[in-house]
Design a protein around this motif. Sequence first.
Motif, PDB file in Angstrom:
ATOM      1  N   GLY A  41     -11.615   4.213  -6.090  1.00 53.38           N
ATOM      2  CA  GLY A  41     -11.224   4.346  -7.804  1.00 53.38           C
ATOM      3  C   GLY A  41     -10.895   2.955  -8.333  1.00 53.38           C
ATOM      4  N   ALA A  42     -10.028   3.098  -9.375  1.00 55.45           N
ATOM      5  CA  ALA A  42      -9.728   1.730 -10.107  1.00 55.45           C
ATOM      6  C   ALA A  42      -8.577   1.200  -9.341  1.00 55.45           C
ATOM      7  CB  ALA A  42      -9.369   2.374 -11.480  1.00 55.45           C
ATOM      8  N   ARG A  43      -7.827   1.979  -8.632  1.00 53.26           N
ATOM      9  CA  ARG A  43      -6.570   1.375  -7.905  1.00 53.26           C
ATOM     10  C   ARG A  43      -6.267   2.053  -6.620  1.00 53.26           C
ATOM     11  NH1 ARG A  43      -6.349   1.237 -12.803  1.00 53.26           N
ATOM     12  NH2 ARG A  43      -4.914   0.822 -14.401  1.00 53.26           N
ATOM     13  N   THR A  44      -7.078   3.057  -6.203  1.00 50.83           N
ATOM     14  CA  THR A  44      -7.162   3.893  -5.162  1.00 50.83           C
ATOM     15  C   THR A  44      -8.116   3.891  -4.283  1.00 50.83           C
ATOM     16  OG1 THR A  44      -7.733   5.730  -6.291  1.00 50.83           O
ATOM     17  CG2 THR A  44      -5.478   5.250  -6.428  1.00 50.83           C
ATOM     18  N   VAL A  45      -8.059   4.479  -3.043  1.00 51.00           N
ATOM     19  CA  VAL A  45      -9.418   4.797  -2.383  1.00 51.00           C
ATOM     20  C   VAL A  45      -8.963   6.030  -1.852  1.00 51.00           C
ATOM     21  CG1 VAL A  45     -10.787   4.513  -0.243  1.00 51.00           C
ATOM     22  CG2 VAL A  45     -10.020   2.612  -1.625  1.00 51.00           C
ATOM     23  N   LEU A  46      -9.804   7.284  -1.784  1.00 50.34           N
ATOM     24  CA  LEU A  46      -9.573   8.318  -1.186  1.00 50.34           C
ATOM     25  C   LEU A  46     -10.242   8.725   0.098  1.00 50.34           C
ATOM     26  CD1 LEU A  46      -8.756  11.413  -1.723  1.00 50.34           C
ATOM     27  CD2 LEU A  46     -10.642  11.797  -2.582  1.00 50.34           C
ATOM     28  N   LEU A  47      -9.648   9.191   0.861  1.00 51.37           N
ATOM     29  CA  LEU A  47     -10.261   9.422   2.262  1.00 51.37           C
ATOM     30  C   LEU A  47     -10.196  11.073   2.426  1.00 51.37           C
ATOM     31  CD1 LEU A  47      -8.067   6.509   3.834  1.00 51.37           C
ATOM     32  CD2 LEU A  47     -10.705   6.391   3.946  1.00 51.37           C
ATOM     33  N   MET A  96       0.782  -1.373  -0.034  1.00 54.65           N
ATOM     34  CA  MET A  96      -0.139  -0.063  -0.080  1.00 54.65           C
ATOM     35  C   MET A  96       1.005   1.195  -0.039  1.00 54.65           C
ATOM     36  SD  MET A  96      -2.700   1.735   2.797  1.00 54.65           S
ATOM     37  CE  MET A  96      -2.839   0.125   3.708  1.00 54.65           C
ATOM     38  N   GLN A  97       0.646   2.209  -0.776  1.00 48.84           N
ATOM     39  CA  GLN A  97       1.247   3.506  -0.715  1.00 48.84           C
ATOM     40  C   GLN A  97       0.180   4.461  -0.438  1.00 48.84           C
ATOM     41  OE1 GLN A  97       2.986   4.366  -4.343  1.00 48.84           O
ATOM     42  NE2 GLN A  97       4.530   2.963  -4.160  1.00 48.84           N
ATOM     43  N   ILE A  98       0.559   5.423   0.343  1.00 49.81           N
ATOM     44  CA  ILE A  98      -0.120   6.589   0.857  1.00 49.81           C
ATOM     45  C   ILE A  98       0.218   7.809   0.680  1.00 49.81           C
ATOM     46  CG2 ILE A  98      -1.228   7.271   3.206  1.00 49.81           C
ATOM     47  CD1 ILE A  98      -0.804   4.550   4.600  1.00 49.81           C
ATOM     48  N   ARG A  99      -0.637   8.973   0.261  1.00 53.78           N
ATOM     49  CA  ARG A  99      -0.062   9.958  -0.315  1.00 53.78           C
ATOM     50  C   ARG A  99      -1.176  11.108   0.385  1.00 53.78           C
ATOM     51  NH1 ARG A  99       0.817   7.963  -5.447  1.00 53.78           N
ATOM     52  NH2 ARG A  99      -1.340   8.589  -5.997  1.00 53.78           N
ATOM     53  N   ILE A 152      -5.098   6.408  -0.948  1.00 50.06           N
ATOM     54  CA  ILE A 152      -4.220   5.046  -0.896  1.00 50.06           C
ATOM     55  C   ILE A 152      -4.233   4.049  -2.050  1.00 50.06           C
ATOM     56  CG2 ILE A 152      -4.305   5.095   1.770  1.00 50.06           C
ATOM     57  CD1 ILE A 152      -6.427   2.912   1.325  1.00 50.06           C
ATOM     58  N   GLU A 153      -3.139   3.698  -2.547  1.00 55.10           N
ATOM     59  CA  GLU A 153      -3.198   2.797  -3.662  1.00 55.10           C
ATOM     60  C   GLU A 153      -2.933   1.391  -3.145  1.00 55.10           C
ATOM     61  OE1 GLU A 153      -0.165   3.733  -6.553  1.00 55.10           O
ATOM     62  OE2 GLU A 153      -0.163   5.872  -6.167  1.00 55.10           O
ATOM     63  N   VAL A 154      -3.978   0.728  -3.506  1.00 54.06           N
ATOM     64  CA  VAL A 154      -3.970  -0.724  -2.966  1.00 54.06           C
ATOM     65  C   VAL A 154      -4.456  -1.668  -4.253  1.00 54.06           C
ATOM     66  CG1 VAL A 154      -4.519   0.125  -0.639  1.00 54.06           C
ATOM     67  CG2 VAL A 154      -6.642  -0.143  -2.317  1.00 54.06           C
ATOM     68  N   ASP A 155      -4.161  -3.118  -4.005  1.00 52.81           N
ATOM     69  CA  ASP A 155      -4.495  -3.897  -4.960  1.00 52.81           C
ATOM     70  C   ASP A 155      -6.070  -3.944  -4.985  1.00 52.81           C
ATOM     71  OD1 ASP A 155      -1.924  -4.451  -5.523  1.00 52.81           O
ATOM     72  OD2 ASP A 155      -1.810  -5.858  -4.032  1.00 52.81           O
ATOM     73  N   ASP A 156      -6.803  -3.964  -3.933  1.00 51.26           N
ATOM     74  CA  ASP A 156      -8.366  -4.372  -4.230  1.00 51.26           C
ATOM     75  C   ASP A 156      -8.995  -3.233  -3.558  1.00 51.26           C
ATOM     76  OD1 ASP A 156     -10.810  -5.447  -4.002  1.00 51.26           O
ATOM     77  OD2 ASP A 156     -10.279  -7.324  -3.201  1.00 51.26           O
ATOM     78  N   PRO A 157      -9.094  -1.939  -4.365  1.00 49.52           N
ATOM     79  CA  PRO A 157      -9.777  -0.824  -3.617  1.00 49.52           C
ATOM     80  C   PRO A 157     -11.203  -1.184  -3.114  1.00 49.52           C
ATOM     81  CG  PRO A 157      -9.034  -0.513  -5.851  1.00 49.52           C
ATOM     82  CD  PRO A 157      -8.872  -1.832  -5.607  1.00 49.52           C
ATOM     83  N   LEU A 158     -12.210  -2.051  -3.558  1.00 52.05           N
ATOM     84  CA  LEU A 158     -13.267  -2.454  -3.168  1.00 52.05           C
ATOM     85  C   LEU A 158     -13.448  -3.025  -1.804  1.00 52.05           C
ATOM     86  CD1 LEU A 158     -15.571  -3.858  -6.056  1.00 52.05           C
ATOM     87  CD2 LEU A 158     -15.983  -1.606  -4.673  1.00 52.05           C
TER      88      LEU A 158
END
Length: 197
Positions: free
Chosen positions: A42-48, A1-4, A13-19
């Motif tokens: 998103g397709a490869r991310t989740v925005l918080l 996971m990458q967090i920006r 956050i960039e993750v393998d399984d956003p759902l």
Amino acid sequence: MQIRAVGASALMIEVDDPLAWFATLDAARAAGRLDVTDIVPGARTVLLDGVPSVTALTAALRAWPPPAAASAAGDDLDLPVTFDGPDLAQVAAHVSRSPEAVVADLTGTAFRVAFGGFAPGFAYLSGLPWSVPRLENPRPRVPAGSVALAAEYAGVYPTASPGGWQLVGRTDVALFDIDGTPPALLTPGRTVRFVVA
């Protein structure tokens, strides 16, 4: 996971399984264990968004155990579709199938709402059994209710708008109602099945 950090009060956050992450984080928010305003897959991310402390949440996410694979959220939706789109034959030729076989593939697929799209009520539906290109020249106006395909996604245009997806059919079901709860019919994680109208 990458967090920006995204500005002063949001994290991406960039993750393998956003759902799966969306479902886990949304459940934590509902239980009062996560203080954020919005969670957007998103397709490869989740925005918080609406994060009180970006630093504290970043540390908490780094320690968060990976979620289990996402399960279906909410009721399944059968969406009646008339398969008479102007690009149905072109899609069939591209995937080396007959138009009837393409319709059978589409009606035999349990799609998942992966994330919301470019307009209120538009959802990217994952699960397409093959990939198709976007149109080389987008249409200036796609009618509301158009069922369309592009890349590995299916989608339904909630309102008339320009678009470059391949049109295979249409539905009369309203996908967005500002007064609805929730306003969008197609919410992340929901299972959608096309049925012949």
